[in-house]
Write a protein that holds these residues in place. Structure first.
Motif, PDB file in Angstrom:
ATOM      1  N   LYS A 182      -4.231  -2.073  -5.966  1.00 17.14           N
ATOM      2  CA  LYS A 182      -4.813  -1.403  -7.132  1.00 17.14           C
ATOM      3  C   LYS A 182      -5.505  -0.107  -6.744  1.00 17.14           C
ATOM      4  O   LYS A 182      -5.520   0.848  -7.513  1.00 17.14           O
ATOM      5  N   GLN A 183      -6.073  -0.061  -5.546  1.00 15.61           N
ATOM      6  CA  GLN A 183      -6.768   1.154  -5.111  1.00 15.61           C
ATOM      7  C   GLN A 183      -5.785   2.269  -4.760  1.00 15.61           C
ATOM      8  O   GLN A 183      -6.088   3.440  -4.954  1.00 15.61           O
ATOM      9  N   CYS A 184      -4.626   1.915  -4.219  1.00 19.54           N
ATOM     10  CA  CYS A 184      -3.616   2.924  -3.857  1.00 19.54           C
ATOM     11  C   CYS A 184      -2.928   3.505  -5.087  1.00 19.54           C
ATOM     12  O   CYS A 184      -2.390   4.593  -5.048  1.00 19.54           O
ATOM     13  N   ARG A 185      -2.918   2.740  -6.163  1.00 25.69           N
ATOM     14  CA  ARG A 185      -2.259   3.134  -7.411  1.00 25.69           C
ATOM     15  C   ARG A 185      -0.818   3.566  -7.168  1.00 25.69           C
ATOM     16  O   ARG A 185      -0.424   4.696  -7.470  1.00 25.69           O
ATOM     17  N   VAL A 186      -0.033   2.657  -6.590  1.00 26.41           N
ATOM     18  CA  VAL A 186       1.385   2.920  -6.337  1.00 26.41           C
ATOM     19  C   VAL A 186       2.077   3.078  -7.690  1.00 26.41           C
ATOM     20  O   VAL A 186       1.956   2.217  -8.561  1.00 26.41           O
ATOM     21  N   PRO A 187       2.798   4.194  -7.896  1.00 27.36           N
ATOM     22  CA  PRO A 187       3.429   4.423  -9.199  1.00 27.36           C
ATOM     23  C   PRO A 187       4.522   3.401  -9.509  1.00 27.36           C
ATOM     24  O   PRO A 187       5.162   2.866  -8.608  1.00 27.36           O
ATOM     25  N   GLU A 188       4.717   3.165 -10.781  1.00 27.99           N
ATOM     26  CA  GLU A 188       5.706   2.195 -11.250  1.00 27.99           C
ATOM     27  C   GLU A 188       7.115   2.588 -10.822  1.00 27.99           C
ATOM     28  O   GLU A 188       7.928   1.737 -10.467  1.00 27.99           O
ATOM     29  N   TRP A 189       7.430   3.888 -10.817  1.00 25.66           N
ATOM     30  CA  TRP A 189       8.770   4.329 -10.435  1.00 25.66           C
ATOM     31  C   TRP A 189       9.059   4.006  -8.973  1.00 25.66           C
ATOM     32  O   TRP A 189      10.187   3.688  -8.615  1.00 25.66           O
ATOM     33  N   HIS A 201       0.847  -1.189   0.000  1.00 30.12           N
ATOM     34  CA  HIS A 201       0.000   0.000   0.000  1.00 30.12           C
ATOM     35  C   HIS A 201       0.882   1.239   0.000  1.00 30.12           C
ATOM     36  O   HIS A 201       1.931   1.267   0.639  1.00 30.12           O
ATOM     37  N   GLY A 202       0.441   2.270  -0.676  1.00 30.14           N
ATOM     38  CA  GLY A 202       1.123   3.553  -0.637  1.00 30.14           C
ATOM     39  C   GLY A 202       0.690   4.322   0.600  1.00 30.14           C
ATOM     40  O   GLY A 202      -0.497   4.372   0.920  1.00 30.14           O
ATOM     41  N   ILE A 203       1.641   4.924   1.309  1.00 24.13           N
ATOM     42  CA  ILE A 203       1.338   5.663   2.533  1.00 24.13           C
ATOM     43  C   ILE A 203       1.104   7.130   2.190  1.00 24.13           C
ATOM     44  O   ILE A 203       1.942   7.769   1.565  1.00 24.13           O
ATOM     45  N   LYS A 204      -0.050   7.623   2.619  1.00 19.21           N
ATOM     46  CA  LYS A 204      -0.400   9.021   2.402  1.00 19.21           C
ATOM     47  C   LYS A 204       0.086   9.898   3.551  1.00 19.21           C
ATOM     48  O   LYS A 204       0.619  10.974   3.338  1.00 19.21           O
ATOM     49  N   ASN A 205      -0.077   9.414   4.796  1.00 18.29           N
ATOM     50  CA  ASN A 205       0.237  10.222   5.957  1.00 18.29           C
ATOM     51  C   ASN A 205       0.687   9.345   7.117  1.00 18.29           C
ATOM     52  O   ASN A 205       0.144   8.261   7.322  1.00 18.29           O
ATOM     53  N   LYS A 252      12.034   1.631  -7.699  1.00 20.74           N
ATOM     54  CA  LYS A 252      12.975   2.118  -6.700  1.00 20.74           C
ATOM     55  C   LYS A 252      13.052   1.152  -5.518  1.00 20.74           C
ATOM     56  O   LYS A 252      14.129   0.858  -5.002  1.00 20.74           O
ATOM     57  N   TYR A 253      11.896   0.632  -5.096  1.00 22.29           N
ATOM     58  CA  TYR A 253      11.837  -0.337  -3.997  1.00 22.29           C
ATOM     59  C   TYR A 253      12.564  -1.628  -4.371  1.00 22.29           C
ATOM     60  O   TYR A 253      13.265  -2.218  -3.554  1.00 22.29           O
ATOM     61  N   SER A 254      12.437  -2.069  -5.618  1.00 23.17           N
ATOM     62  CA  SER A 254      13.093  -3.310  -6.039  1.00 23.17           C
ATOM     63  C   SER A 254      14.609  -3.165  -6.099  1.00 23.17           C
ATOM     64  O   SER A 254      15.324  -4.155  -6.008  1.00 23.17           O
ATOM     65  N   LYS A 255      15.107  -1.921  -6.222  1.00 22.13           N
ATOM     66  CA  LYS A 255      16.556  -1.682  -6.279  1.00 22.13           C
ATOM     67  C   LYS A 255      17.122  -1.225  -4.944  1.00 22.13           C
ATOM     68  O   LYS A 255      18.226  -0.718  -4.878  1.00 22.13           O
ATOM     69  N   THR A 256      16.351  -1.415  -3.872  1.00 21.07           N
ATOM     70  CA  THR A 256      16.790  -1.051  -2.531  1.00 21.07           C
ATOM     71  C   THR A 256      17.257  -2.309  -1.809  1.00 21.07           C
ATOM     72  O   THR A 256      16.562  -3.324  -1.812  1.00 21.07           O
ATOM     73  N   PHE A 257      18.439  -2.219  -1.193  1.00 20.11           N
ATOM     74  CA  PHE A 257      19.012  -3.366  -0.499  1.00 20.11           C
ATOM     75  C   PHE A 257      19.317  -2.999   0.945  1.00 20.11           C
ATOM     76  O   PHE A 257      19.620  -1.845   1.251  1.00 20.11           O
ATOM     77  N   PHE A 258      19.250  -3.988   1.810  1.00 17.44           N
ATOM     78  CA  PHE A 258      19.498  -3.781   3.235  1.00 17.44           C
ATOM     79  C   PHE A 258      20.675  -4.646   3.653  1.00 17.44           C
ATOM     80  O   PHE A 258      20.731  -5.828   3.330  1.00 17.44           O
ATOM     81  N   ASP A 259      21.623  -4.035   4.374  1.00 17.41           N
ATOM     82  CA  ASP A 259      22.820  -4.737   4.810  1.00 17.41           C
ATOM     83  C   ASP A 259      23.128  -4.313   6.239  1.00 17.41           C
ATOM     84  O   ASP A 259      22.927  -3.167   6.616  1.00 17.41           O
ATOM     85  N   SER A 260      23.629  -5.241   7.037  1.00 16.99           N
ATOM     86  CA  SER A 260      23.919  -4.918   8.433  1.00 16.99           C
ATOM     87  C   SER A 260      25.225  -4.152   8.601  1.00 16.99           C
ATOM     88  O   SER A 260      25.440  -3.516   9.628  1.00 16.99           O
ATOM     89  N   HIS A 261      26.114  -4.175   7.614  1.00 19.67           N
ATOM     90  CA  HIS A 261      27.411  -3.523   7.745  1.00 19.67           C
ATOM     91  C   HIS A 261      27.645  -2.411   6.732  1.00 19.67           C
ATOM     92  O   HIS A 261      28.711  -1.811   6.707  1.00 19.67           O
TER      93      HIS A 261
END
Length: 108
Positions: A79-86, A33-37, A90-99
């Protein structure tokens, strides 16, 4: 214009900071879901999504939502939030690392 830049964040950051940065909420159904607030109330916050849902959440680094965002277990957009493709790209290219990566700092 496609942004092929990978983003790295620390793995164990606070949930509120992560949500403020990503503006995405992983539902138990597997939808993003896309966060509005986001309204913070001490250790709790009230999140309003673009599709009108209101959630009261606790600031936990090990919560289901934090783990789902880090591990990318919820990838199908609402589908109701209509999260943009960009934003999904961007989320798919985000990585998390502990170091390695940015230590997201909470701005109060």
């Amino acid at each position: 214009m496609a942004d092929d830049k990978k983003r790295y964040y620390r793995k164990n950051v606070e949930l509120f900071v992560l949500l403020e940065k990503m503006k995405l909420w992983p539902a138990r159904s597997g939808l993003l879901h896309g966060i509005k607030n986001i309204e913070e109330h001490g250790k709790y916050a009230v999140i309003t999504t673009h599709c009108g849902k209101t959630l009261r959440i606790y600031n936990s680094r090990n919560s289901r939502a934090a783990r789902w965002l880090r591990n990318k277990w919820a990838v199908k957009p609402c589908k109701q939030c209509r999260v943009p493709e960009w934003k999904l790209e961007k989320y798919s290219k985000t990585f998390f690392d502990s170091h390695y990566g940015s230590d997201l700092i909470h701005k109060r």
